[in-house]
Scaffold this active site. Structure first.
Site, short mmCIF file in Angstrom:
data_model
loop_
_atom_site.label_atom_id
_atom_site.label_comp_id
_atom_site.label_asym_id
_atom_site.label_seq_id
_atom_site.Cartn_x
_atom_site.Cartn_y
_atom_site.Cartn_z
CD GLU A 106 -2.85 -1.33 0.49
OE1 GLU A 106 -3.10 -0.39 -0.28
OE2 GLU A 106 -3.48 -2.40 0.49
CB CYS A 156 -1.47 7.25 1.45
SG CYS A 156 -2.82 6.46 2.31
CD GLU A 158 2.70 10.26 -1.38
OE1 GLU A 158 3.76 9.61 -1.39
OE2 GLU A 158 1.63 9.84 -0.92
#
Ligand code: NAD
Length: 497
Positions: free
Chosen positions: A266, A301, A397
């Site tokens: 993940e 996230c 990100e």
């Protein structure tokens, strides 16, 4: 019951955090005695000296996990036994919510309100939900002729490794521990080096709840030491990793270089928040937009940091989101009036600040935020407008409070820009048109699409990413069990008649 700032500070003053590893039912130092400090990012205060586990410690933990797994004390226990113990863990977490939430807030810089939500709600609910599944998960019987009976059964994979991130420490620990223990695995868990304390405290509670020695082991340490040792261990059967895409790749390699263990990943995201032109710009939409970006200081996230807004709505949207975000209060994470706490470390703050600078350098308009006078590693929520798809702040990100507004001309352009990313974790879409909503939800290449509200789903719904946000594995829901199970076919030849 909500406590006051001074009551939370009083709890903090009484805490004596344990920084030891937990191996084979005993709290212990690393074999070589080495330690590292974990600090409060909001103040720089050292909270505890933590065992720095390395290969020798991971070896000890895996040996204990294997011994008890093979003995069957937990792995072959009646499912009702595992259920009762997991339910007890849930009860103990609820009983200790305030203490655990304060510990989490101190170790992460997260607001006490967020910590209370997570530890009073999600964490014990996880243990409860997977406890309830322990005695309600069935195998299958395949259709055969009268000459055979074919059973398709599930067995625990064996030893589960888990390597965790720092942004939701106890939630992530629960996401991995609850399903792996529910199916009968033994587990070796490495919390992030920045935030080991709540997971170590959880181990104390798990022991109190009756988890047998060796079934759960906590090996705090760094990625290059304890994390790599888990990834490369030849007797760990499956590893579940949550963290950056860069390190996720390493776990694939570790598996190939060792015993081909299962790998569940993940990882990161760059998720879009899409407002189509028929959406109603009301307070609710603005609240979802603000929280999707700035919840947990953007250290999330699935944070929706690319906000793709239909051109006719951009001006009003920008004004209203700025008004909302201006009211966010930065400050002492233990103060219930605080909305945004500290970034996790100085290095992380510096990295986020460098992204803010790159947005300015590449020509986006910074309309608010971008700094902070507070000591500690705080960053004010930052909003850019006129962000274009090729800019770094639109592609990479950031993992901090940096929202970029991107005007879009049409639904198809919004879909194309939203999809043009290496990541695929999450997307939000606002529209009043059910056909457009369904079209977008089907077409967006990501693991969760949330319509007319920002949500990651809940315990019952699988969570994970497409593309470089994840492997095919999922956390949460019944799907999470698959990470910790093997499938076995038992083919029984029978006499027809
Ligand atoms: P990270 O990848 O740096 O670290 C995660 C874990 O991996 C830590 O425990 C770390 O010690 C370990 N690690 C680091 N280097 C390693 C190595 N060489 N070998 C083995 N282990 C190693 O990530 P982070 O900074 O802790 O967390 C932020 C990242 O996590 C972001 O990218 C975020 O998007 C992601 N994240 C994803 C989810 C999700 O469910 N998809 C949830 C939370 C966070």
């Amino acid at each position: 019951m909500t406590l006051s700032h001074s009551e939370f500070k009083a709890i903090a003053g009484r805490l004596i955090p344990n920084g030891q590893a937990f191996i084979d039912g005993k709290f212990c130092d690393a074999a070589d005695g080495e330690k590292f400090d974990t600090t409060n990012p909001a103040t720089g205060q050292v909270l505890a000296s933590v065992a720095h586990c390395k290969t020798a410690d991971v070896d000890r933990a895996v040996a204990a996990a294997r011994r008890v797994f093979n003995a069957g004390t937990w792995s072959r226990a009646e499912p009702e036994v595992r259920k009762e113990v997991l339910l007890k863990i849930a009860a103990l977490v609820r009983e200790h919510t305030h203490e655990l939430a304060v510990l989490e807030s101190l170790d992460t810089g997260k607001t006490i309100n967020d910590c209370l939500d997570e530890i009073g709600g999600e964490v014990p609910n996880f243990f409860q939900w997977y406890a309830e599944l322990a005695d309600k998960t069935f195998g299958k019987i395949a259709p055969t002729g009268p000459g055979a009976m074919a059973l398709i059964t599930k067995e625990p994979a064996g030893i589960a490794g888990a390597v965790l991130p720092w942004n939701f420490p106890l939630v992530m620990a629960a996401w991995k521990i609850a399903p792996s223990l529910a199916v009968g695995c033994s587990a070796v868990i490495k919390p992030a080096e920045q935030t080991p304390l709540s997971t170590i405290r959880l181990a104390e509670l798990m022991q109190e709840a009756g988890v047998p020695d060796g079934v759960i082991n906590i090996v705090p340490g760094f990625g290059e030491t304890a994390g790599k040792a888990i990834g490369l261990h030849n007797d760990i059967d499956t590893v579940s990793f949550t963290g950056s895409t860069e390190v996720g790749r390493m776990f694939m390699r570790y598996s190939g270089d060792s015993n081909l263990k299962g790998v569940g990943l993940e990882m990161g995201g760059k998720s879009p928040f899409v407002v189509l032109e028929d959406a109603v710009l009301n307070d609710e939409l603005i609240e979802h937009a603000a929280m999707s970006a700035f919840w947990n200081g953007g250290q999330n996230c699935s944070a929706n940091m690319r906000q793709l807004i239909a051109r006719p709505l951009v001006e009003e949207f920008t004004g209203r989101i700025i008004d909302r975000v201006k009211s966010f209060r930065l400050g002492d994470p233990l103060d219930p009036a605080t909305d945004i706490g500290s970034m996790i470390t100085k290095d992380h703050k510096d990295m986020v600040m460098s992204y803010i600078q790159s947005g300015v350098d590449e020509g986006a308009d910074k309309v608010m935020g971008g700094g902070s006078d507070l000591p500690g590693y705080f960053i004010e929520p930052t909003v850019f407008q006129n962000v274009t798809p090729e800019m770094r702040i639109a592609r990479e990100e950031i993992f901090g409070p940096v929202l970029g507004i991107m005007p879009t001309k049409s639904t198809e352009e919004a879909l194309a820009v939203a999809s043009d990313t290496d990541y695929g974790l999450h997307a939000t879409v606002f529209t009043q048109d059910i056909d457009r909503a369904i079209h977008m939800a089907r077409a967006l290449p990501c693991g969760t699409v949330s319509v007319n509200g920002f949500s990651e789903g809940d315990i019952k719904t699988p969570f994970g990413g497409y593309k470089q946000s994840g492997s095919l594995a999922r956390d949460n829901g019944t799907e999470a069990l698959e990470q910790y199970l093997q499938t076995k076919t038992i083919w029984i030849q029978t006499k027809a008649g």
